[in-house]
Design a protein around this motif. Structure first.
Motif, PDB file in Angstrom:
ATOM      1  N   ARG A  37      -1.294  11.394  -3.341  1.00 41.69           N
ATOM      2  CA  ARG A  37      -1.971  12.702  -3.404  1.00 41.69           C
ATOM      3  C   ARG A  37      -1.955  13.078  -4.865  1.00 41.69           C
ATOM      4  NH1 ARG A  37       0.648  17.459  -1.000  1.00 41.69           N
ATOM      5  NH2 ARG A  37      -1.401  18.455  -1.126  1.00 41.69           N
ATOM      6  N   GLU A  55      -6.963  12.396  -2.213  1.00 40.06           N
ATOM      7  CA  GLU A  55      -6.104  11.594  -1.341  1.00 40.06           C
ATOM      8  C   GLU A  55      -6.634  10.168  -1.361  1.00 40.06           C
ATOM      9  OE1 GLU A  55      -3.712  12.807   1.076  1.00 40.06           O
ATOM     10  OE2 GLU A  55      -4.022  14.976   0.857  1.00 40.06           O
ATOM     11  N   LYS A  56      -5.738   9.220  -1.569  1.00 39.99           N
ATOM     12  CA  LYS A  56      -6.166   7.820  -1.562  1.00 39.99           C
ATOM     13  C   LYS A  56      -4.989   6.924  -1.195  1.00 39.99           C
ATOM     14  CE  LYS A  56      -5.457   7.163  -6.593  1.00 39.99           C
ATOM     15  NZ  LYS A  56      -6.113   6.995  -7.909  1.00 39.99           N
ATOM     16  N   ASN A  57      -5.305   5.720  -0.738  1.00 40.95           N
ATOM     17  CA  ASN A  57      -4.296   4.671  -0.591  1.00 40.95           C
ATOM     18  C   ASN A  57      -4.440   3.727  -1.768  1.00 40.95           C
ATOM     19  OD1 ASN A  57      -3.021   5.451   1.748  1.00 40.95           O
ATOM     20  ND2 ASN A  57      -4.307   4.199   3.096  1.00 40.95           N
ATOM     21  N   ASP A  75      -7.891   1.230  -5.006  1.00 37.70           N
ATOM     22  CA  ASP A  75      -7.809   2.630  -4.557  1.00 37.70           C
ATOM     23  C   ASP A  75      -8.897   2.899  -3.528  1.00 37.70           C
ATOM     24  OD1 ASP A  75      -5.708   3.126  -6.258  1.00 37.70           O
ATOM     25  OD2 ASP A  75      -6.853   4.335  -7.693  1.00 37.70           O
ATOM     26  N   THR A 110       0.828  -1.206   0.000  1.00 35.41           N
ATOM     27  CA  THR A 110       0.000   0.000   0.000  1.00 35.41           C
ATOM     28  C   THR A 110       0.861   1.254   0.000  1.00 35.41           C
ATOM     29  OG1 THR A 110      -1.759  -1.161   1.174  1.00 35.41           O
ATOM     30  CG2 THR A 110      -1.802   1.255   1.271  1.00 35.41           C
ATOM     31  N   THR A 111       0.504   2.226  -0.864  1.00 36.09           N
ATOM     32  CA  THR A 111       1.213   3.501  -0.976  1.00 36.09           C
ATOM     33  C   THR A 111       0.197   4.630  -0.901  1.00 36.09           C
ATOM     34  OG1 THR A 111       2.760   2.424  -2.498  1.00 36.09           O
ATOM     35  CG2 THR A 111       2.819   4.830  -2.418  1.00 36.09           C
ATOM     36  N   ARG A 112       0.570   5.706  -0.203  1.00 34.42           N
ATOM     37  CA  ARG A 112      -0.301   6.886  -0.126  1.00 34.42           C
ATOM     38  C   ARG A 112      -0.143   7.721  -1.394  1.00 34.42           C
ATOM     39  NH1 ARG A 112      -4.382   8.216   3.520  1.00 34.42           N
ATOM     40  NH2 ARG A 112      -4.697  10.479   3.564  1.00 34.42           N
TER      41      ARG A 112
END
Lengths: 158, 158
Positions: free
Chosen positions: B26, B86-88, B102, B22-24
């Protein structure tokens, strides 16, 4: 990010011809929103993608990235809003600054403008005798505007 | 230029949680015109600028360039249209393909979609049991659309 400080003038004489170095430019736009202009350009054999924010006085935030020439060609030919601008840019050194004279073709034939990039907004400039009226703040002369409202159409609406 | 072939599905179960990486993210947009979307993204610590043309079936022309993280931050904070998404993103390998889940936050809280990128449009896909309805061709789920019409507002207009 760079902050670009430029002043722009109409070119009224031919004294600039034969000076400096001339490069052919093709450029188009992915956004002409003046808060977030996105420009694709081929200058000679070099492709770039540039993003410009809104002018604040003569200063303007600018981000520019080199991209592969083949990408720039695809973007201009398939994704940019038509028409694509064509111009010759002639760069002429004057002391510690450079004048850029843009001679447009196609729908903007007849338009010649000169820009000078300055280290700060109040930097003094010696105006060459071939420049006339300053148009720094006249949005009509923005390249992103010349796509939608080319010079050849201006007289028709005035 | 790459041609991107993707199918997109709603996520209906929790079976994907705890899998993959998992990556953040923007991300914001300089253009949401569907003929020429321009996206700025920070994924983890990596900044990119992407340009996408109009979908043709599930295929879509895409150009993507890495840019300095500090440029991406400035572009998101000052030049992109608000709001910033904003999403992971969780990437889950499945045989020779990868699922990207997402999970959105902010005004799009509650929305979870999964995309799978395919080598060609007719490539078979095994659907995991946590995906539901396919929304590949539903423009509401385009990230560029979620800026102007966030998920939290959908029920109000239906």
């Amino acid at each position: 990010m760079a902050i670009e400080i430029e002043r722009k003038f109409l070119v009224t004489g031919d004294g600039w011809r034969g000076q400096g170095t001339t490069t052919r430019f093709r450029q188009g736009f992915l956004s002409t929103d003046k808060d977030r202009v996105v420009r694709v350009r081929i200058a000679g054999e070099k492709g770039t993608l540039a993003i410009k924010g809104r002018n604040r006085g003569a200063a303007r935030p600018e981000f520019e990235y080199e991209i592969p020439l083949s990408d720039a060609q695809s973007l201009l030919d398939t994704l940019c809003m038509p028409p694509i601008l064509e111009k010759n840019r002639t760069v002429i050194p004057q002391g510690e600054v450079f004048w850029e004279v843009d001679e447009f073709f196609g729908d903007n034939q007849g338009l010649i403008v000169a820009e000078v990039e300055l280290p700060h907004e109040d930097h003094p400039v010696d105006l060459p005798d071939w420049v006339g009226q300053e148009v720094t703040h006249d949005r009509r002369y923005a390249n992103s505007n010349l796509v939608n409202y080319p010079y050849s159409k201006w007289n028709q609406s005035e």
